[in-house]
Enzyme design. Sequence first.
Site, mmCIF file in Angstrom:
data_model
loop_
_atom_site.group_PDB
_atom_site.id
_atom_site.type_symbol
_atom_site.label_atom_id
_atom_site.label_comp_id
_atom_site.label_asym_id
_atom_site.label_seq_id
_atom_site.Cartn_x
_atom_site.Cartn_y
_atom_site.Cartn_z
ATOM 1 N N HIS B 299 -6.553 92.511 18.750
ATOM 2 C CA HIS B 299 -5.736 92.306 20.060
ATOM 3 C C HIS B 299 -6.198 90.751 20.396
ATOM 4 C CE1 HIS B 299 -9.474 92.830 22.573
ATOM 5 N NE2 HIS B 299 -9.939 93.816 21.836
ATOM 6 N N ASP B 311 -14.535 89.782 20.307
ATOM 7 C CA ASP B 311 -13.776 90.861 20.900
ATOM 8 C C ASP B 311 -12.596 90.178 21.576
ATOM 9 O OD1 ASP B 311 -12.600 93.147 21.774
ATOM 10 O OD2 ASP B 311 -14.509 93.241 23.422
ATOM 11 N N GLU B 345 -5.138 94.739 25.777
ATOM 12 C CA GLU B 345 -6.007 95.760 25.139
ATOM 13 C C GLU B 345 -7.049 96.233 26.194
ATOM 14 O OE1 GLU B 345 -9.162 97.813 22.684
ATOM 15 O OE2 GLU B 345 -9.016 96.174 24.300
ATOM 16 N N GLU B 346 -7.581 95.155 26.692
ATOM 17 C CA GLU B 346 -8.823 95.234 27.722
ATOM 18 C C GLU B 346 -8.425 96.146 29.032
ATOM 19 O OE1 GLU B 346 -11.593 95.227 26.450
ATOM 20 O OE2 GLU B 346 -11.627 93.470 24.789
ATOM 21 N N ASP B 373 -11.499 95.759 15.175
ATOM 22 C CA ASP B 373 -12.085 95.538 16.759
ATOM 23 C C ASP B 373 -13.258 96.042 16.950
ATOM 24 O OD1 ASP B 373 -11.846 94.777 19.368
ATOM 25 O OD2 ASP B 373 -10.536 96.574 19.997
ATOM 26 N N HIS B 444 -18.126 91.944 25.711
ATOM 27 C CA HIS B 444 -17.688 91.736 27.197
ATOM 28 C C HIS B 444 -18.855 91.041 27.970
ATOM 29 C CE1 HIS B 444 -15.036 95.614 27.195
ATOM 30 N NE2 HIS B 444 -14.846 94.777 26.164
#
Lengths: 481, 481
Positions: B299, B311, B345-346, B373, B444
């Site tokens: 992504h 990520d 995606e997130e 991922d 994140h």
Amino acid sequence: MRFYSICTIWATIVVATATDSNSDTTFIFNGDGCEQNHLFQTRYRPQIQQLASDVQRIIDHVMSVNESGRTYRQLAEFVDRFGSRLTGTKNLEDSIDYMIDLLRQEGHDNVHGESVQVPRWTRGNEWARMIKPREKKLNILGLGYSEGTNGQTIEAPIVVVRNFTELEQKSRLIPGKIVVYNFHYESYGKQAIYRHSGASRAAEFGAVAAMIRSLTPFSIDSPHTGMQTYDVNVTRIPAISITAEDADLFQRFSDRNEEVIVQIYSENRNEKEQGISRNTVSDIRGEQYPDEIVLVSGHIDSWDVGQGALDDGAGSFISWRALSVIKQLGLRPKRTMRSILWTGEEFGLIGVFDYVKKHQNELKNYVLAMESDIGTFTPKGITFSGRNSTSQCTLWEILQLMHPINATTLTISTEGSDVQAFYENGVPISSLDTANDKYFYFHHTQGDTMTVEQSDDLDKCQALWTSVSYALAMLDDRLPR
Amino acid sequence: MRFYSICTIWATIVVATATDSNSDTTFIFNGDGCEQNHLFQTRYRPQIQQLASDVQRIIDHVMSVNESGRTYRQLAEFVDRFGSRLTGTKNLEDSIDYMIDLLRQEGHDNVHGESVQVPRWTRGNEWARMIKPREKKLNILGLGYSEGTNGQTIEAPIVVVRNFTELEQKSRLIPGKIVVYNFHYESYGKQAIYRHSGASRAAEFGAVAAMIRSLTPFSIDSPHTGMQTYDVNVTRIPAISITAEDADLFQRFSDRNEEVIVQIYSENRNEKEQGISRNTVSDIRGEQYPDEIVLVSGHIDSWDVGQGALDDGAGSFISWRALSVIKQLGLRPKRTMRSILWTGEEFGLIGVFDYVKKHQNELKNYVLAMESDIGTFTPKGITFSGRNSTSQCTLWEILQLMHPINATTLTISTEGSDVQAFYENGVPISSLDTANDKYFYFHHTQGDTMTVEQSDDLDKCQALWTSVSYALAMLDDRLPR
């Protein structure tokens, strides 16, 4: 020139950490020669064997169901209450008052603070951001003694260098620029010179500020502060710690010949008026040789980030609590056991220098100056600076009593932080030695909190620290120098 | 109920990470039974053996002196230029434009963006601090879809809970308070429910805000953001991620019955107007079976912290570059190799859901939906969801060609993030499997940057990903479902 500090790099002295010592001077002592050491065999060894049951009591007590976790809990209460304790702040002095009260409650003798004049450096509002080739906030920490930007915002292109050689090679590019030091981290000791002197060296070539990669092998966007000093006669430009990630980013832009422009704003300043702080002293007075002193110590001041739990709340706490454990057990050492919580360590070992100067005439009576300032991870044993083979054998023999907590390693090393000043004055020194491979992940960051501390490891460090200092205070024969 | 996402936890479905899978459904396939599998032995195995030289060429090429580091460099140029790429921002769309141009330059076929409606959540100014028992700034990150504080500052005492059971036990204390979730982290999958649903559950009991411990096994004062959702009919209270250190601090104060008061200010908001983003599609058209598709994907969107390098910049880049490597080598796959860079995606796998819905009728033609991922650390091999023993043997045999890069492990698992939506629609899925033990340290956070990436590991992941997708696109017989 053996001056060494974990928390502070002072002047331009070359330093070395526990992991990058000169192997000529640092080695693990494995008891070789002790069998043939007549003095050790006839005098010291029997005395140590007589102490075995006391040491076992200490270990059993500290690790017992009722006592285990006490060092952790008392440390947590302290650092949760005060947080970080920057030299020159009321908060540090309040925390020292708290400790003086606590040491009295714990029944220590001779509890008092010894005043020390300290500098006052204040961190004001500070920020930095990259504005070209794109906007990015930089996570920074101004370095100790760094000047601010005098109410202005500095805006300038950067020049990235990997080392001082590259700084000189790029010298003609530097006037009016911000120098970024992106050294390759090998160890704290090897690269600390960039943090310590990077700003001055950049200023010599006309830089308007210096941004220095944080001194760490690992980062989660973590800036590390720490002390720097300005050379005489250089323009005092702002000295700012940036994260490993931002240093890497700047390096990549530089490698691609992309211009990077950075803005810096800082209200950091060196206050004109000095402050007063205190070294916190307490004793268990020796019954037979009260003038002979076994010193245990750590520093109570910290940087103004995190909680100063690792650096050096924990080291301070295992030190004073060594005396408390001896009191709790009703043991009565022959020599005086002294605990000192140094002040002003992070700003250049100020407390210890003051103490050594004022107590110069007594230093001949100090048996060993012990310090814990490299974290309280799983203990391995201790380091010891003494070259006398009888003293090495004696400490080695004492450490063999630490088998129950697997902390029997004696490393011969002249390293220390605060206690280095004792070594320079002829007093043998010793440091706690632990499995401290993550120490510099947290050192001088917001991550220096109780979350780093493990209660069980603290207990083991406590047991070791108490046992060694007590044993030295109990021998009929003083540890030879 | 197998829905799983590394980057996003969607709805209240219970999820599991690669490290805490149900061992009944996840196991390492070691080739057992393949000797007796007549179809595999007579049809698939000989074809794979014929592909061995192509695969060796791929590995040699990617790891060659001239090529090694290319994935790293191209990824760095991308993430350095754009930084983080939050869904709903112009920056994400600019980065998609950049990718579309780049994929065309790389000679991919059928390069285009497929529009997707996406929500727009914006992070405004946000801060929190403890004001009692002392002042402390809290390092926070509002969670995705969290509401702000409507221009006000929320000030309230906290109630600390370790889990939902304790939340219920303390329910009468909660009205008007800020609930702090200080769960014991075992794995991302097991505790993600607190991030995802903690605010709603606290709101049910009258809390005014929820502060949730960051989902990580390790912290240097590192807040981790991520998605949360509100249950229908609950008051939408602010949902804020706090550091492990602050959660521990609050727990200790709570254990000592010390009142803690916290202030929260947040301008975070869910915008009324939706935005448009795009899934970025490109192909190498198959020569013999163009309608049959081997999909590689990652992504392109990220959280608004760090650079989104881990990520999922890296996962995206090894995916599209698999096609580029095949082009560079002049190889011509029999089936179509498709790269998709998912968007949104997130914020709940928005891009993939849209794609699967719009391409529902073609899904029967997808041989395998592959996704990276979980980071591009040292590759171990791949995971595969298929239960057909011939397909397991086939992938296992292909992975045995990965001996030169030591990435030969086939793990049978139904896990995936974006591609889970394919699995739900009957398409077998596969994930890159790596030594990803530090993935959740950076996930994140502001630390998700190129500093996490290792060029050599990226090359190995690239070689593996390219080889497996190419081999599946080259077999005369399609991988059985």
